[in-house]
Design a protein around this motif. Structure first.
Motif, mmCIF file in Angstrom:
data_model
loop_
_atom_site.group_PDB
_atom_site.id
_atom_site.type_symbol
_atom_site.label_atom_id
_atom_site.label_comp_id
_atom_site.label_asym_id
_atom_site.label_seq_id
_atom_site.Cartn_x
_atom_site.Cartn_y
_atom_site.Cartn_z
ATOM 1 N N UNK A 1 32.468 20.614 -5.906
ATOM 2 C CA UNK A 1 31.545 20.809 -7.014
ATOM 3 C C UNK A 1 31.329 19.501 -7.766
ATOM 4 N N UNK A 2 32.390 18.755 -7.978
ATOM 5 C CA UNK A 2 32.240 17.493 -8.701
ATOM 6 C C UNK A 2 31.438 16.506 -7.850
ATOM 7 N N UNK A 3 31.565 16.624 -6.537
ATOM 8 C CA UNK A 3 30.745 15.798 -5.643
ATOM 9 C C UNK A 3 29.257 16.135 -5.833
ATOM 10 N N UNK A 4 28.941 17.408 -5.924
ATOM 11 C CA UNK A 4 27.530 17.805 -6.107
ATOM 12 C C UNK A 4 27.010 17.391 -7.476
ATOM 13 N N UNK A 5 27.798 17.657 -8.512
ATOM 14 C CA UNK A 5 27.319 17.411 -9.874
ATOM 15 C C UNK A 5 27.442 15.945 -10.290
ATOM 16 N N UNK A 6 28.257 15.203 -9.555
ATOM 17 C CA UNK A 6 28.454 13.800 -9.898
ATOM 18 C C UNK A 6 29.290 13.602 -11.146
ATOM 19 N N UNK A 7 30.142 14.579 -11.437
ATOM 20 C CA UNK A 7 31.078 14.396 -12.550
ATOM 21 C C UNK A 7 32.335 15.243 -12.326
ATOM 22 N N UNK A 8 33.372 14.856 -13.010
ATOM 23 C CA UNK A 8 34.646 15.551 -12.862
ATOM 24 C C UNK A 8 34.563 16.951 -13.466
ATOM 25 N N UNK A 9 35.193 17.936 -12.827
ATOM 26 C CA UNK A 9 35.157 19.300 -13.365
ATOM 27 C C UNK A 9 36.370 19.515 -14.271
ATOM 28 N N UNK A 10 36.188 19.205 -15.518
ATOM 29 C CA UNK A 10 37.222 19.401 -16.538
ATOM 30 C C UNK A 10 37.163 20.858 -17.007
ATOM 31 N N UNK A 11 38.134 21.293 -17.826
ATOM 32 C CA UNK A 11 38.033 22.642 -18.395
ATOM 33 C C UNK A 11 36.714 22.843 -19.153
ATOM 34 N N UNK A 12 36.253 21.785 -19.821
ATOM 35 C CA UNK A 12 34.962 21.849 -20.513
ATOM 36 C C UNK A 12 33.830 22.136 -19.516
ATOM 37 N N UNK A 13 33.791 21.380 -18.417
ATOM 38 C CA UNK A 13 32.734 21.586 -17.417
ATOM 39 C C UNK A 13 32.844 22.960 -16.762
ATOM 40 N N UNK A 14 34.091 23.401 -16.519
ATOM 41 C CA UNK A 14 34.291 24.732 -15.929
ATOM 42 C C UNK A 14 33.660 25.798 -16.796
ATOM 43 N N UNK A 15 33.799 25.639 -18.106
ATOM 44 C CA UNK A 15 33.204 26.611 -19.020
ATOM 45 C C UNK A 15 31.681 26.530 -18.942
ATOM 46 N N UNK A 16 31.152 25.313 -18.899
ATOM 47 C CA UNK A 16 29.702 25.165 -18.784
ATOM 48 C C UNK A 16 29.172 25.741 -17.474
ATOM 49 N N UNK A 17 30.028 25.753 -16.458
ATOM 50 C CA UNK A 17 29.618 26.332 -15.169
ATOM 51 C C UNK A 17 29.554 27.859 -15.218
ATOM 52 N N UNK A 18 29.981 28.455 -16.318
ATOM 53 C CA UNK A 18 29.866 29.913 -16.452
ATOM 54 C C UNK A 18 28.477 30.315 -16.943
ATOM 55 N N UNK A 19 27.585 29.332 -17.059
ATOM 56 C CA UNK A 19 26.198 29.665 -17.405
ATOM 57 C C UNK A 19 25.483 30.259 -16.202
ATOM 58 N N UNK A 20 24.747 31.318 -16.450
ATOM 59 C CA UNK A 20 23.965 31.974 -15.406
ATOM 60 C C UNK A 20 22.519 32.083 -15.900
ATOM 61 N N UNK A 21 21.565 32.161 -14.988
ATOM 62 C CA UNK A 21 20.174 32.274 -15.426
ATOM 63 C C UNK A 21 19.920 33.600 -16.137
#
Ligand code: GP9
Ligand code: MN
Length: 419
Positions: free
Chosen positions: A266-286
């Motif tokens: 996932x971090x390879x796709x997004x181009x950033x490290x998946x921190x706990x903060x990013x993990x939470x942001x990844x809980x966004x759905x359309x």
């Protein structure tokens, strides 16, 4: 017990916001179609893979809809079923287990029941066994008139992949059924193809797989692209059958598809490290609301934080239905003084400024640690909401609430001389 019910009512009443005047009733008497986008996360929206859009139809649709950019799923172990529970009840699912199994005999005041009083017929369409997630039982508790399950579909090896009937075929057959459903209707349609392990035949792959060490993430993109195409087919079919213009269509992602086990890829796709903060942001759905003749002329992009719990009150108000007597934790997303606030089932929460997860508080915009104490005012509120909702579910408290409402109705009828 009735003491905690009173506390809960007081809490809900104190947090109630007046619905937005300009949109209240804007979709009055329309048919409603709620589409569950299986495992669809926001990070694929308006993104490309190898120069190709991953969700071309949904990207375009979002520009002709009320589109919520910071919308979070709030599901727990009950996955799709938890999202259904949130959508139809504006209550939180449980922290463990699936409420569809644990509390299917409860009394609820779900959307089908409310809309029945307005003359609506209600149905769910999903090409799986009716007892999966205990749906057949729970849908009765929600007062659905009809569940179109696998027995209502022509399912064979040619039109199936992975978990079953492919989404395009599903929507084609669903709209055929829909033609015979009494109007106005409230319907939910639950997709299936974009489900782990994201299998798809070569002939249905409209974009290539990603290239990482996670086969799961790699396969996710073609099935997402296929799901996107199936929504296009749904819209075409609805138009063909004259079921489009007089409908309101809500589409939402039910929960994450890519778990934290794939953080590396996932971090390879997004181009950033998946921190706990990013993990939470990844809980966004359309989440988008499409009202033909309304949102296509006047689309809105809404950045304020929202969650699945808000779908029911928002939907009700668009239909012009008052929710003052509804015991719910969500809010009309168009209410002017709404507090942008989403509580996730693990106790994390998000406001427009802050993200709280794993006991740490971050600035939403930057992901940097927030000033000491910033999250403090909301920590108690998040706990309180989950706790009150759990009390309703675990104690089957809506039984008593209904008795109260019935009592009030009778008193009013006596007062107004109807009795
Ligand atoms: C099953 C489908 C998927 O019928 O809704 O359920 P999930 O595993 O996503 O909860
Ligand atoms: Mn699901």
């Amino acid at each position: 017990d009735s003491n905690s019910l009173t506390d809960i009512e007081n809490y809900v009443n104190a947090n109630r916001k007046e619905p937005a005047g300009d949109l209240f009733g804007i979709a009055k008497n329309r048919n409603v179609i709620v589409v569950t986008l299986e495992s669809l996360q926001s990070f694929v929206m308006n993104e490309e893979l190898n120069g190709q859009e991953i969700t071309p139809f949904l990207n375009q649709l979002a520009r002709e809809s009320y589109n919520f950019e910071n919308f979070y799923h709030q599901t727990g172990q009950g996955k799709t079923a938890d999202s259904e529970f949130l959508v139809d009840n504006s209550l939180y699912p449980l922290s463990r287990g699936a409420v569809f199994f644990t509390n299917a005999n409860n009394e609820f005041m779900a959307t089908p029941e409310v809309l029945k009083e307005e003359g609506y017929y209600s149905a769910v369409f999903h090409a799986n066994n009716k007892s999966f997630w205990n749906r057949d039982i729970m849908y009765q508790a929600f007062a659905y008139d009809r569940f179109f399950d696998i027995r209502d579909y022509d399912v064979n090896p040619e039109n199936s992949v992975g978990w079953g009937l492919k989404d395009i075929e599903f929507f084609e057959q669903t709209v055929e059924h829909l033609k015979n459903v009494p109007q106005p209707f409230y319907t939910r349609m639950i997709t299936l193809t974009n489900h782990f392990p994201f299998e798809l035949g070569e002939e249905d792959k409209m974009i290539e797989e990603f290239d990482s060490n996670s086969r799961t993430l790699n396969r996710y993109f073609p099935t997402v692209r296929y799901l996107d195409e199936s929504i296009k087919v749904l819209f075409e079919k609805l138009k063909e059958e004259g079921l489009y213009d007089n409908s309101m269509i809500l589409l939402y992602g039910d929960h994450y598809g890519i778990s934290e086990n794939h953080n590396g890829a996932m971090s390879q796709f997004l181009g950033k490290e998946i921190t706990p903060f990013e993990s939470t942001q990844l809980q966004r759905v359309p989440f988008m609301i499409h009202i033909p003749g309304v949102t296509d002329n006047n689309p809105r992009n809404i950045e304020e934080v929202a969650g699945q719990i808000d779908m029911k009150p928002t939907l009700m108000h668009l239909l012009g239905i008052d929710t003052r007597e509804h015991l719910q934790f969500g809010h009309d997303l168009f209410a002017e003084k709404r507090l942008p606030f989403a509580v996730l089932r693990d106790g994390s929460f998000i406001t427009d400024e802050l993200i709280y997860t794993g006991g740490a508080c971050f600035v939403k915009e930057s992901g940097e640690p927030a000033e000491e104490g910033s999250c403090e005012p909301y920590i108690e509120k998040a706990k309180q909401e989950l706790d009150y909702s759990d009390k309703i579910v675990n104690g089957d408290l809506l039984r008593f609430y209904h008795e109260q409402l019935d009592g009030l109705d009778q008193a009013e009828e006596i007062q107004t001389g109807k009795k």
